[in-house]
Design a protein around this motif. Structure first.
Motif, PDB file in Angstrom:
ATOM      1  N   THR A  24      10.324 -52.192  15.802  1.00 35.72           N
ATOM      2  CA  THR A  24       9.868 -52.142  14.410  1.00 35.72           C
ATOM      3  C   THR A  24      10.836 -51.418  13.488  1.00 35.72           C
ATOM      4  O   THR A  24      10.649 -51.419  12.280  1.00 35.72           O
ATOM      5  CB  THR A  24       8.493 -51.446  14.300  1.00 35.72           C
ATOM      6  N   LYS A  25      11.828 -50.759  14.073  1.00 36.19           N
ATOM      7  CA  LYS A  25      12.811 -49.974  13.306  1.00 36.19           C
ATOM      8  C   LYS A  25      12.155 -48.825  12.536  1.00 36.19           C
ATOM      9  O   LYS A  25      12.633 -48.394  11.511  1.00 36.19           O
ATOM     10  CB  LYS A  25      13.607 -50.861  12.328  1.00 36.19           C
ATOM     11  N   ALA A  37      -1.607 -49.308   9.642  1.00 33.64           N
ATOM     12  CA  ALA A  37      -0.397 -48.919   8.925  1.00 33.64           C
ATOM     13  C   ALA A  37       0.509 -50.121   8.634  1.00 33.64           C
ATOM     14  O   ALA A  37       1.536 -49.968   7.977  1.00 33.64           O
ATOM     15  CB  ALA A  37       0.371 -47.874   9.733  1.00 33.64           C
ATOM     16  N   GLY A  38       0.134 -51.290   9.140  1.00 32.95           N
ATOM     17  CA  GLY A  38       0.937 -52.477   8.912  1.00 32.95           C
ATOM     18  C   GLY A  38       2.182 -52.540   9.778  1.00 32.95           C
ATOM     19  O   GLY A  38       3.087 -53.322   9.520  1.00 32.95           O
ATOM     20  N   GLY A  39       2.211 -51.716  10.806  1.00 31.93           N
ATOM     21  CA  GLY A  39       3.390 -51.664  11.665  1.00 31.93           C
ATOM     22  C   GLY A  39       3.475 -52.799  12.653  1.00 31.93           C
ATOM     23  O   GLY A  39       4.569 -53.237  13.003  1.00 31.93           O
ATOM     24  N   VAL A  40       2.336 -53.276  13.099  1.00 34.42           N
ATOM     25  CA  VAL A  40       2.315 -54.368  14.067  1.00 34.42           C
ATOM     26  C   VAL A  40       1.167 -55.318  13.735  1.00 34.42           C
ATOM     27  O   VAL A  40       0.203 -54.946  13.070  1.00 34.42           O
ATOM     28  CB  VAL A  40       2.182 -53.863  15.524  1.00 34.42           C
ATOM     29  N   SER A  41       1.288 -56.535  14.218  1.00 33.94           N
ATOM     30  CA  SER A  41       0.260 -57.554  14.005  1.00 33.94           C
ATOM     31  C   SER A  41      -0.476 -57.820  15.311  1.00 33.94           C
ATOM     32  O   SER A  41      -0.057 -57.353  16.374  1.00 33.94           O
ATOM     33  CB  SER A  41       0.927 -58.853  13.542  1.00 33.94           C
ATOM     34  N   ALA A  45       0.607 -57.485  19.350  1.00 31.48           N
ATOM     35  CA  ALA A  45      -0.216 -56.841  20.376  1.00 31.48           C
ATOM     36  C   ALA A  45      -0.017 -57.523  21.722  1.00 31.48           C
ATOM     37  O   ALA A  45       0.022 -56.852  22.761  1.00 31.48           O
ATOM     38  CB  ALA A  45      -1.688 -56.859  19.979  1.00 31.48           C
ATOM     39  N   MET A  46       0.145 -58.842  21.719  1.00 29.15           N
ATOM     40  CA  MET A  46       0.379 -59.553  22.980  1.00 29.15           C
ATOM     41  C   MET A  46       1.731 -59.164  23.568  1.00 29.15           C
ATOM     42  O   MET A  46       1.875 -59.038  24.782  1.00 29.15           O
ATOM     43  CB  MET A  46       0.284 -61.066  22.779  1.00 29.15           C
ATOM     44  N   GLU A  47       2.707 -58.935  22.709  1.00 25.36           N
ATOM     45  CA  GLU A  47       4.006 -58.471  23.195  1.00 25.36           C
ATOM     46  C   GLU A  47       3.870 -57.080  23.813  1.00 25.36           C
ATOM     47  O   GLU A  47       4.512 -56.777  24.818  1.00 25.36           O
ATOM     48  CB  GLU A  47       5.014 -58.445  22.046  1.00 25.36           C
ATOM     49  N   LEU A  48       3.019 -56.255  23.216  1.00 27.65           N
ATOM     50  CA  LEU A  48       2.766 -54.928  23.780  1.00 27.65           C
ATOM     51  C   LEU A  48       2.136 -55.042  25.167  1.00 27.65           C
ATOM     52  O   LEU A  48       2.508 -54.308  26.083  1.00 27.65           O
ATOM     53  CB  LEU A  48       1.858 -54.109  22.863  1.00 27.65           C
ATOM     54  N   VAL A  49       1.196 -55.945  25.326  1.00 29.30           N
ATOM     55  CA  VAL A  49       0.543 -56.150  26.623  1.00 29.30           C
ATOM     56  C   VAL A  49       1.595 -56.514  27.673  1.00 29.30           C
ATOM     57  O   VAL A  49       1.657 -55.901  28.745  1.00 29.30           O
ATOM     58  CB  VAL A  49      -0.543 -57.247  26.548  1.00 29.30           C
ATOM     59  N   ASN A  69      -7.305 -50.419  22.490  1.00 29.96           N
ATOM     60  CA  ASN A  69      -6.395 -49.845  23.487  1.00 29.96           C
ATOM     61  C   ASN A  69      -4.931 -49.912  23.053  1.00 29.96           C
ATOM     62  O   ASN A  69      -4.079 -49.320  23.710  1.00 29.96           O
ATOM     63  CB  ASN A  69      -6.557 -50.548  24.835  1.00 29.96           C
ATOM     64  N   PHE A  70      -4.661 -50.615  21.957  1.00 29.77           N
ATOM     65  CA  PHE A  70      -3.288 -50.810  21.496  1.00 29.77           C
ATOM     66  C   PHE A  70      -3.066 -50.303  20.076  1.00 29.77           C
ATOM     67  O   PHE A  70      -1.987 -50.466  19.525  1.00 29.77           O
ATOM     68  CB  PHE A  70      -2.919 -52.297  21.597  1.00 29.77           C
ATOM     69  N   ARG A  71      -4.064 -49.644  19.508  1.00 30.59           N
ATOM     70  CA  ARG A  71      -3.958 -49.175  18.120  1.00 30.59           C
ATOM     71  C   ARG A  71      -2.947 -48.053  17.939  1.00 30.59           C
ATOM     72  O   ARG A  71      -2.286 -47.977  16.912  1.00 30.59           O
ATOM     73  CB  ARG A  71      -5.307 -48.697  17.607  1.00 30.59           C
TER      74      ARG A  71
END
Length: 88
Positions: A24-25, A37-41, A45-49, A69-71
């Motif tokens: 996210t830089k 915060a608008g940092g991720v969509s 979240a699937m990429e985080l998983v 669990n990903f917030r």
């Protein structure tokens, strides 16, 4: 993949923060709601998983796929530690 067999919340949080900063830089506080915060969509979240599963050798499924669990970095670290402990 992280090779340490002892996954602490601090170790996991540091790795997650590094991943998020790279992607996210931006740097993120452990308790910042990344979605609010608008940092991720939700797509990210699937990429985080996928990242957490491959980095920490866990499987995230069923109720553990809840967005809460990903917030935050903290909630992801707690999820990883809980899933790792359940496997032992």
């Amino acid at each position: 993949m992280t090779t340490s067999s002892a996954y602490t919340a601090d170790l996991v949080a540091a790795q997650v923060q590094a991943f998020l900063t790279e992607r996210t830089k931006r740097t993120w506080e452990p308790d910042t709601d990344l979605f609010a915060a608008g940092g991720v969509s939700s797509m990210f979240a699937m990429e985080l998983v996928v990242h957490l599963e491959s980095e920490f050798d866990i499987v995230i499924s069923g109720p553990d796929l809840a967005l809460d669990n990903f917030r935050t970095v903290k909630s992801m670290a707690e999820l990883v530690v809980r899933l790792r402990e359940a496997e032992q």
